[in-house]
Enzyme design. Sequence first.
Site, PDB file in Angstrom:
ATOM      1  CG  HIS A 189      -2.022  -1.025   1.111  1.00 15.49           C
ATOM      2  ND1 HIS A 189      -2.589  -1.621   2.216  1.00 15.49           N
ATOM      3  CD2 HIS A 189      -2.647  -1.553   0.029  1.00 15.49           C
ATOM      4  CE1 HIS A 189      -3.521  -2.479   1.819  1.00 15.49           C
ATOM      5  NE2 HIS A 189      -3.566  -2.454   0.500  1.00 15.49           N
ATOM      6  CD  GLU A 192      -0.439   0.538   4.477  1.00 17.18           C
ATOM      7  OE1 GLU A 192       0.273  -0.477   4.582  1.00 17.18           O
ATOM      8  OE2 GLU A 192      -1.678   0.491   4.325  1.00 17.18           O
ATOM      9  NE  ARG A 248      -6.312   0.206   0.243  1.00 16.23           N
ATOM     10  CZ  ARG A 248      -6.306  -0.463   1.388  1.00 16.23           C
ATOM     11  NH1 ARG A 248      -5.840   0.109   2.478  1.00 16.23           N
ATOM     12  NH2 ARG A 248      -6.748  -1.703   1.454  1.00 16.23           N
ATOM     13  CG  HIS A 322       0.037  -3.992   5.294  1.00 17.03           C
ATOM     14  ND1 HIS A 322      -0.830  -3.617   4.283  1.00 17.03           N
ATOM     15  CD2 HIS A 322       0.519  -5.219   4.929  1.00 17.03           C
ATOM     16  CE1 HIS A 322      -0.872  -4.560   3.366  1.00 17.03           C
ATOM     17  NE2 HIS A 322      -0.058  -5.540   3.723  1.00 17.03           N
TER      18      HIS A 322
END
Length: 438
Positions: A189, A192, A248, A322
């Site tokens: 993602h 992150e 994202r 994550h």
Amino acid sequence: MAGEFALKFLLGCVLLLCAGHSGFARNIYDGSQVIRITSRDQSDIDWLRTFHNTYEDKLDFWLEPSQIVSRPVDVLVPKSMIREIRGVLTGNAMDFKVNIADVQGVINKQFMRMAGRNKPSALNGFDYSVYHPYDEIRQWVIDMGAEHADIVSQFLVTTSYEGREMRGLKISVSSGPNKKSIWFEGGIHAREWVSPATVMYITNQLVTDYKANEQRVVDILNNYDIYIVPSLNVDGYVYTWQTERLWRKTRAPQPAEYGGCVGVDGNRNWPYEWGGKGASPWSCSNTFRGPNPLSEVEMKGLTDYALARAKEQEFRLFIDWHSYSQLYLAPWSYDMNAELPPESPDQMAAADAAVTAIKAVHGMDYVYGPSARLLYEASGNSKDWGFKGLGAKYSYVVELRDDGEYGFLLPEDQIIPCAEENYAAALALAEFIHSNDP
């Protein structure tokens, strides 16, 4: 008034410096806030699910509704919708507060701190306490392979949709017919940022400690080869630096029949139990699963590479890092009602060892459990594929710091503490697995 103009002028100059360094995400979050909603009972959870389904395509849910009473829902609300959302929450007597009052302000400060920062000229000048744009991450992979060629080799996983190399590293200190392996990855993602930063720190620390003859690490690397891909969603990551900080998904345009928006949620695109619950069929959603499993070249390339290695070595541990919310999540993710695998007790015991190790470093609390039962359903997820597709008995998604104060905008001064505690967890996991390996 003159002072205000001068301040704005200075800020503009600083941001231009940032743009010269690595690009700067545009001011698209002016007036946006992150609102935290907390449930008090099951009826609140049910209402939050309805709220999520109603606004999923209009709001950015940083933390989605879960199965746990009192676990918060964090949602990024644009300026144009703040009055409406506050009215809906108040009208339904929901408990909420503003977690981040000025999202763009936090982003601006983050980029201001990076303004004028020089690129590392060599591996020994690489700073693990700051965030790095993708060209520096890619060069770090190359430099690690060159500097530590006796135990580290670099490999090309695939080339991204926009033509960028996705590279990884293999740490291997010995060979043997029965040697097993571990898979670490980050950055699926794009927003992150602490994920690639943590994976790079862990990689460097493994190499450093092995060469310093730290017995724990020597023992682990004598028994396991470790494959590491620090940044999986490379196009999306670049986009967060240059255009939209909180992006994202991947960056491939999607077919018109799915909505015609850009990008796929890589963590709904894995082939095991793809296309079920918790994954959107609509391309404009942040959880878009893609038109088919492994539709994204990045995901196809990574799984092809990993499965080719699995023909040569048995994988025992798979971790996909994550952020955020400080969790160790094990299978299953695709269905909360699915019977847990027979391996689940061992997976939970290993996760307990990991979170215990985390707690011992800086006192941070992480929670562990089967993902769909602890949080929410998400089909086509990495941990399920790591377990059933790759064959790693111990397979996890780890949600790193924090618990919501900054969310995806974690300050750089938390990178090293976050990475230190998760390095301790990775060592504890490897030791647990080796002690319980057949």
